[in-house]
Write a protein that holds these residues in place. Structure first.
Motif, PDB file in Angstrom:
ATOM      1  N   ASN A  12       0.815  -1.216   0.000  1.00 32.61           N
ATOM      2  CA  ASN A  12       0.000   0.000   0.000  1.00 32.61           C
ATOM      3  C   ASN A  12       0.844   1.261   0.000  1.00 32.61           C
ATOM      4  OD1 ASN A  12      -2.647  -0.598  -0.301  1.00 32.61           O
ATOM      5  ND2 ASN A  12      -3.146  -0.618   1.869  1.00 32.61           N
ATOM      6  N   ILE A  16       1.118   4.038  -3.013  1.00 34.16           N
ATOM      7  CA  ILE A  16       0.651   5.407  -2.785  1.00 34.16           C
ATOM      8  C   ILE A  16       1.775   6.414  -3.009  1.00 34.16           C
ATOM      9  CG2 ILE A  16      -0.157   7.008  -1.003  1.00 34.16           C
ATOM     10  CD1 ILE A  16      -1.851   4.700   0.110  1.00 34.16           C
ATOM     11  N   THR A  20       1.598   8.962  -5.994  1.00 35.53           N
ATOM     12  CA  THR A  20       1.583  10.376  -5.597  1.00 35.53           C
ATOM     13  C   THR A  20       2.657  11.161  -6.335  1.00 35.53           C
ATOM     14  OG1 THR A  20       0.733   9.865  -3.381  1.00 35.53           O
ATOM     15  CG2 THR A  20       1.851  11.973  -3.659  1.00 35.53           C
ATOM     16  N   GLN A 222      -6.473   3.647  -3.269  1.00 35.80           N
ATOM     17  CA  GLN A 222      -5.075   4.069  -3.395  1.00 35.80           C
ATOM     18  C   GLN A 222      -4.944   5.240  -4.373  1.00 35.80           C
ATOM     19  OE1 GLN A 222      -3.548   0.294  -4.596  1.00 35.80           O
ATOM     20  NE2 GLN A 222      -2.989  -0.348  -2.519  1.00 35.80           N
ATOM     21  N   ILE A 225      -6.309   8.449  -2.588  1.00 33.50           N
ATOM     22  CA  ILE A 225      -5.366   8.942  -1.573  1.00 33.50           C
ATOM     23  C   ILE A 225      -4.157   9.595  -2.250  1.00 33.50           C
ATOM     24  CG2 ILE A 225      -3.790   8.245   0.277  1.00 33.50           C
ATOM     25  CD1 ILE A 225      -5.802   6.046   0.990  1.00 33.50           C
ATOM     26  N   SER A 226      -3.640   8.958  -3.284  1.00 36.10           N
ATOM     27  CA  SER A 226      -2.478   9.505  -3.993  1.00 36.10           C
ATOM     28  C   SER A 226      -2.816  10.837  -4.636  1.00 36.10           C
ATOM     29  CB  SER A 226      -2.001   8.512  -5.063  1.00 36.10           C
ATOM     30  OG  SER A 226      -1.613   7.286  -4.478  1.00 36.10           O
TER      31      SER A 226
END
Length: 292
Positions: A12, A16, A20, A222, A225-226
């Motif tokens: 994870n 990420i 990102t 994911q 969030i990224s």
């Protein structure tokens, strides 16, 4: 009792961080493109054609020139007013002396400059060929001595900005391809660790859709969030740059920035879901012997 690990949870953090970084760089390229376009737009809006008037021209003649210029379609309009400024030869002399720090009238004994109009041109005419046509058109008006503009400026800017767009687009595309490959491999490793669980679920009758659902949800999460992290970093970078680079605030278009951030969110979700789907299909179709 040891805490059980969730399906596909191992990489994870790696996914990420990688996603990102990729989304941040892609978003940064997008911001540079938007600000470049804004800069070019500001330059276009401020390009001037200077129209010098014959010295013998009367006030009525100057008014006639002004009326003629105002009717031209290429003159920039601010509201209902044409963007035309009259500069007397006295004002021009003051500007010249402020720029050169020399009083040329002291040794010439007179002011050789001329009255002029400074005309701002519409953005659509920001091309060398069109500016030449404008010059030719204005020179046909009576009592015009000369029409001057910065030659080749338009074409040079247009060529350079095209190169910038190509470089940024190429860089963003390369980054996107690289990160998709990296994330694909990372997700494959995550699902590889769950291959026996996937086969066990198949043996008890679970459908492919049921097996894929938690992995796809995780991939989408994911991506979200990224995208959020990338957006936060972009906004922070933008605000720091605005505070430290003079004039940069004029290049900001917050509606387009919002569009870029939304695009990053959609792109993040797509990468997470598509990469997970590709990896899942492989293991769902794998034979028992290949699992080992």
């Amino acid at each position: 009792m040891a805490k059980k690990k969730k399906i596909g949870s191992y990489p994870n953090t790696m996914i990420i961080i990688s996603l990102t970084a990729a989304l941040f760089l892609i978003g940064f390229c997008g911001m540079l493109v938007v600000q470049s376009k804004k800069l070019v737009s500001i330059i276009r809006q401020n390009i001037e054609v200077r129209i010098f008037i014959d010295k013998e021209t009367t006030e009525a003649g100057k008014d006639s020139i002004l009326t003629n210029i105002q009717s031209r379609p290429y003159v920039q309009q601010i509201g209902d007013t044409a963007s035309i400024q009259f500069v007397s030869k006295e004002e021009a002399a003051i500007e010249f002396m402020e720029g050169t720090k020399e009083d040329f009238t002291a040794f010439l004994g007179e002011n050789p400059l001329r009255d002029s109009y400074r005309v701002k041109i519409q953005e659509d005419y920001f091309e060398e060929s069109k500016l030449k046509e404008i010059k030719t058109d204005i020179e046909q008006i009576d009592n015009i001595y000369e029409v001057v503009y910065q030659e080749n400026l338009a074409d040079d800017i247009n060529k350079n900005i095209t190169k910038v767009y190509i470089i940024l687009a190429t860089f963003a595309l390369i980054m996107l391809i690289i990160i998709i490959l990296l994330i694909n491999n990372t997700i494959k490793l995550a699902i590889y660790s769950q291959r026996f669980l996937i086969r066990s679920m198949q043996l008890v009758g679970a459908t492919n859709g049921f097996i894929q659902r938690p992995f796809l949800v995780r991939g989408a999460t994911q991506g979200i969030i990224s995208a959020v992290f990338a957006s936060i970093f972009l906004v922070i970078l933008q605000q720091v740059a605005i505070r430290n680079v003079e004039g940069l605030a004029q290049l900001q278009e917050y509606n387009k920035l919002a569009f870029i951030l939304l695009a990053l969110l959609i792109l993040g979700i797509l990468i997470g879901v598509v990469s997970t789907t590709q990896s899942m299909i492989r293991y769902l179709r794998m034979s028992l012997d290949d699992l080992y």
